[in-house]
Design a protein around this motif. Structure first.
Motif, PDB file in Angstrom:
ATOM      1  N   ARG A  43      20.839  -4.977  32.092  1.00 17.34           N
ATOM      2  CA  ARG A  43      22.101  -5.479  31.548  1.00 17.34           C
ATOM      3  C   ARG A  43      21.903  -6.666  30.610  1.00 17.34           C
ATOM      4  O   ARG A  43      22.767  -6.950  29.790  1.00 17.34           O
ATOM      5  CB  ARG A  43      23.055  -5.893  32.672  1.00 17.34           C
ATOM      6  CG  ARG A  43      23.468  -4.779  33.611  1.00 17.34           C
ATOM      7  CD  ARG A  43      23.897  -3.534  32.871  1.00 17.34           C
ATOM      8  NE  ARG A  43      24.442  -2.499  33.696  1.00 17.34           N
ATOM      9  CZ  ARG A  43      23.767  -1.480  34.189  1.00 17.34           C
ATOM     10  NH1 ARG A  43      22.473  -1.391  33.995  1.00 17.34           N
ATOM     11  NH2 ARG A  43      24.360  -0.542  34.888  1.00 17.34           N
ATOM     12  N   PHE A  47      24.182  -6.791  23.986  1.00 16.17           N
ATOM     13  CA  PHE A  47      24.955  -7.903  23.441  1.00 16.17           C
ATOM     14  C   PHE A  47      25.952  -7.364  22.442  1.00 16.17           C
ATOM     15  O   PHE A  47      25.770  -6.287  21.876  1.00 16.17           O
ATOM     16  CB  PHE A  47      24.046  -8.949  22.794  1.00 16.17           C
ATOM     17  CG  PHE A  47      23.286  -8.444  21.608  1.00 16.17           C
ATOM     18  CD1 PHE A  47      23.776  -8.609  20.333  1.00 16.17           C
ATOM     19  CD2 PHE A  47      22.072  -7.787  21.777  1.00 16.17           C
ATOM     20  CE1 PHE A  47      23.073  -8.130  19.238  1.00 16.17           C
ATOM     21  CE2 PHE A  47      21.368  -7.308  20.691  1.00 16.17           C
ATOM     22  CZ  PHE A  47      21.865  -7.486  19.420  1.00 16.17           C
ATOM     23  N   ASP A  49      30.141  -8.405  20.487  1.00 14.37           N
ATOM     24  CA  ASP A  49      31.485  -8.944  20.606  1.00 14.37           C
ATOM     25  C   ASP A  49      32.396  -8.131  19.704  1.00 14.37           C
ATOM     26  O   ASP A  49      32.078  -7.873  18.553  1.00 14.37           O
ATOM     27  CB  ASP A  49      31.538 -10.429  20.277  1.00 14.37           C
ATOM     28  CG  ASP A  49      31.014 -10.743  18.894  1.00 14.37           C
ATOM     29  OD1 ASP A  49      30.464  -9.839  18.248  1.00 14.37           O
ATOM     30  OD2 ASP A  49      31.169 -11.882  18.456  1.00 14.37           O
ATOM     31  N   TYR A  76      30.921  -0.104  24.790  1.00 10.12           N
ATOM     32  CA  TYR A  76      30.509  -0.786  26.015  1.00 10.12           C
ATOM     33  C   TYR A  76      31.001   0.024  27.201  1.00 10.12           C
ATOM     34  O   TYR A  76      32.172   0.395  27.267  1.00 10.12           O
ATOM     35  CB  TYR A  76      31.094  -2.203  26.057  1.00 10.12           C
ATOM     36  CG  TYR A  76      30.725  -2.934  27.310  1.00 10.12           C
ATOM     37  CD1 TYR A  76      29.428  -3.372  27.504  1.00 10.12           C
ATOM     38  CD2 TYR A  76      31.648  -3.136  28.314  1.00 10.12           C
ATOM     39  CE1 TYR A  76      29.069  -4.016  28.665  1.00 10.12           C
ATOM     40  CE2 TYR A  76      31.300  -3.786  29.482  1.00 10.12           C
ATOM     41  CZ  TYR A  76      30.010  -4.218  29.646  1.00 10.12           C
ATOM     42  OH  TYR A  76      29.649  -4.840  30.804  1.00 10.12           O
ATOM     43  N   LYS A  94      29.585 -10.668  24.783  1.00 15.18           N
ATOM     44  CA  LYS A  94      28.409 -10.651  25.658  1.00 15.18           C
ATOM     45  C   LYS A  94      27.224 -11.075  24.812  1.00 15.18           C
ATOM     46  O   LYS A  94      26.918 -10.457  23.806  1.00 15.18           O
ATOM     47  CB  LYS A  94      28.191  -9.236  26.213  1.00 15.18           C
ATOM     48  CG  LYS A  94      26.836  -8.985  26.835  1.00 15.18           C
ATOM     49  CD  LYS A  94      26.766  -9.404  28.269  1.00 15.18           C
ATOM     50  CE  LYS A  94      25.503  -8.963  28.964  1.00 15.18           C
ATOM     51  NZ  LYS A  94      24.276  -9.485  28.434  1.00 15.18           N
ATOM     52  N   LYS A  95      26.578 -12.159  25.204  1.00 13.23           N
ATOM     53  CA  LYS A  95      25.419 -12.664  24.474  1.00 13.23           C
ATOM     54  C   LYS A  95      24.145 -12.059  25.052  1.00 13.23           C
ATOM     55  O   LYS A  95      24.068 -11.758  26.234  1.00 13.23           O
ATOM     56  CB  LYS A  95      25.366 -14.181  24.553  1.00 13.23           C
ATOM     57  CG  LYS A  95      26.544 -14.827  23.873  1.00 13.23           C
ATOM     58  CD  LYS A  95      26.505 -16.319  23.974  1.00 13.23           C
ATOM     59  CE  LYS A  95      27.710 -16.882  23.255  1.00 13.23           C
ATOM     60  NZ  LYS A  95      28.112 -18.164  23.725  1.00 13.23           N
ATOM     61  N   SER A  98      22.154 -12.862  28.561  1.00  9.13           N
ATOM     62  CA  SER A  98      23.159 -13.444  29.440  1.00  9.13           C
ATOM     63  C   SER A  98      23.665 -12.356  30.381  1.00  9.13           C
ATOM     64  O   SER A  98      23.649 -11.177  30.048  1.00  9.13           O
ATOM     65  CB  SER A  98      24.323 -14.007  28.632  1.00  9.13           C
ATOM     66  OG  SER A  98      25.364 -14.414  29.491  1.00  9.13           O
ATOM     67  N   ARG A 100      26.768 -12.678  31.708  1.00  6.03           N
ATOM     68  CA  ARG A 100      28.209 -12.906  31.729  1.00  6.03           C
ATOM     69  C   ARG A 100      28.885 -12.206  30.557  1.00  6.03           C
ATOM     70  O   ARG A 100      28.362 -12.173  29.456  1.00  6.03           O
ATOM     71  CB  ARG A 100      28.524 -14.387  31.643  1.00  6.03           C
ATOM     72  CG  ARG A 100      28.136 -15.148  32.866  1.00  6.03           C
ATOM     73  CD  ARG A 100      28.558 -16.569  32.705  1.00  6.03           C
ATOM     74  NE  ARG A 100      28.232 -17.326  33.902  1.00  6.03           N
ATOM     75  CZ  ARG A 100      28.387 -18.614  33.995  1.00  6.03           C
ATOM     76  NH1 ARG A 100      28.858 -19.303  32.977  1.00  6.03           N
ATOM     77  NH2 ARG A 100      28.093 -19.237  35.108  1.00  6.03           N
ATOM     78  N   ILE A 101      30.061 -11.689  30.840  1.00  6.43           N
ATOM     79  CA  ILE A 101      30.913 -11.115  29.808  1.00  6.43           C
ATOM     80  C   ILE A 101      32.181 -11.960  29.769  1.00  6.43           C
ATOM     81  O   ILE A 101      32.823 -12.180  30.796  1.00  6.43           O
ATOM     82  CB  ILE A 101      31.263  -9.654  30.117  1.00  6.43           C
ATOM     83  CG1 ILE A 101      29.998  -8.812  30.116  1.00  6.43           C
ATOM     84  CG2 ILE A 101      32.279  -9.121  29.124  1.00  6.43           C
ATOM     85  CD1 ILE A 101      30.226  -7.399  30.548  1.00  6.43           C
ATOM     86  N   ASP A 114      30.704 -11.601  35.760  1.00 10.65           N
ATOM     87  CA  ASP A 114      29.285 -11.885  35.941  1.00 10.65           C
ATOM     88  C   ASP A 114      28.621 -10.722  36.672  1.00 10.65           C
ATOM     89  O   ASP A 114      29.067 -10.303  37.740  1.00 10.65           O
ATOM     90  CB  ASP A 114      29.111 -13.169  36.742  1.00 10.65           C
ATOM     91  CG  ASP A 114      27.710 -13.731  36.648  1.00 10.65           C
ATOM     92  OD1 ASP A 114      26.782 -12.976  36.306  1.00 10.65           O
ATOM     93  OD2 ASP A 114      27.549 -14.928  36.915  1.00 10.65           O
ATOM     94  N   TYR A 115      27.553 -10.189  36.076  1.00  8.75           N
ATOM     95  CA  TYR A 115      26.829  -9.077  36.688  1.00  8.75           C
ATOM     96  C   TYR A 115      26.196  -9.460  38.026  1.00  8.75           C
ATOM     97  O   TYR A 115      25.965  -8.608  38.872  1.00  8.75           O
ATOM     98  CB  TYR A 115      25.733  -8.562  35.758  1.00  8.75           C
ATOM     99  CG  TYR A 115      26.248  -7.632  34.692  1.00  8.75           C
ATOM    100  CD1 TYR A 115      26.659  -6.350  35.004  1.00  8.75           C
ATOM    101  CD2 TYR A 115      26.308  -8.033  33.373  1.00  8.75           C
ATOM    102  CE1 TYR A 115      27.119  -5.488  34.038  1.00  8.75           C
ATOM    103  CE2 TYR A 115      26.774  -7.175  32.388  1.00  8.75           C
ATOM    104  CZ  TYR A 115      27.178  -5.912  32.734  1.00  8.75           C
ATOM    105  OH  TYR A 115      27.646  -5.054  31.773  1.00  8.75           O
TER     106      TYR A 115
END
Length: 124
Positions: A43, A47, A49, A76, A94-95, A98, A100-101, A114-115
């Motif tokens: 995951r 990345f 946006d 996505y 999503k960076k 990272s 986190r989304i 958060d995964y």
């Protein structure tokens, strides 16, 4: 055909296949990471946006909820636990590297997903 030609053809056919599948089997058996670590590592690479233009369930991908943007490369797939979080018109960020989304609704940060909070069975 003589026996040497048949043996040569069989060797040239099955030796590369055996090496290929043997490598992946060896890599899977000797990998010391847990199932959750493998899941999180996969995951991290994604990345992007974009603003969500369409939401659908992809039957070819185990009926997974899929979000798409204006461009065809803005795709996505959503984890089952998060399916109720997304609406058309929301933006996701999503960076790379990272877990986190960031979900934006009406140009304001609405939710951080958060995964690491997803339950992954460790015993399989």
């Amino acid at each position: 055909m003589n026996k040497k030609a048949i043996a040569f053809l069989l060797t040239m056919t099955f030796l590369p296949l055996t090496c290929f599948f043997g490598y992946w089997f060896f890599a899977a058996v000797t990998d010391k990471r847990s199932g959750k670590e493998i899941f999180l590592d996969m995951r991290k690479d994604y990345f992007g946006d974009f603003k969500i233009e369409k939401i659908y369930h992809d039957k070819r991908n185990h009926n997974t909820m899929t979000l798409t943007g204006k461009d065809k490369n803005q795709i996505y797939t959503v984890e089952r636990e998060w399916e109720k979080e997304f609406k058309v018109g929301d933006s996701i960020v999503k960076k790379k590297d990272s877990l986190r989304i960031f979900l934006y609704r009406n140009q304001k940060l609405d939710t951080i997903l958060d995964y690491r909070n997803i339950f992954i069975r460790e015993d399989v």
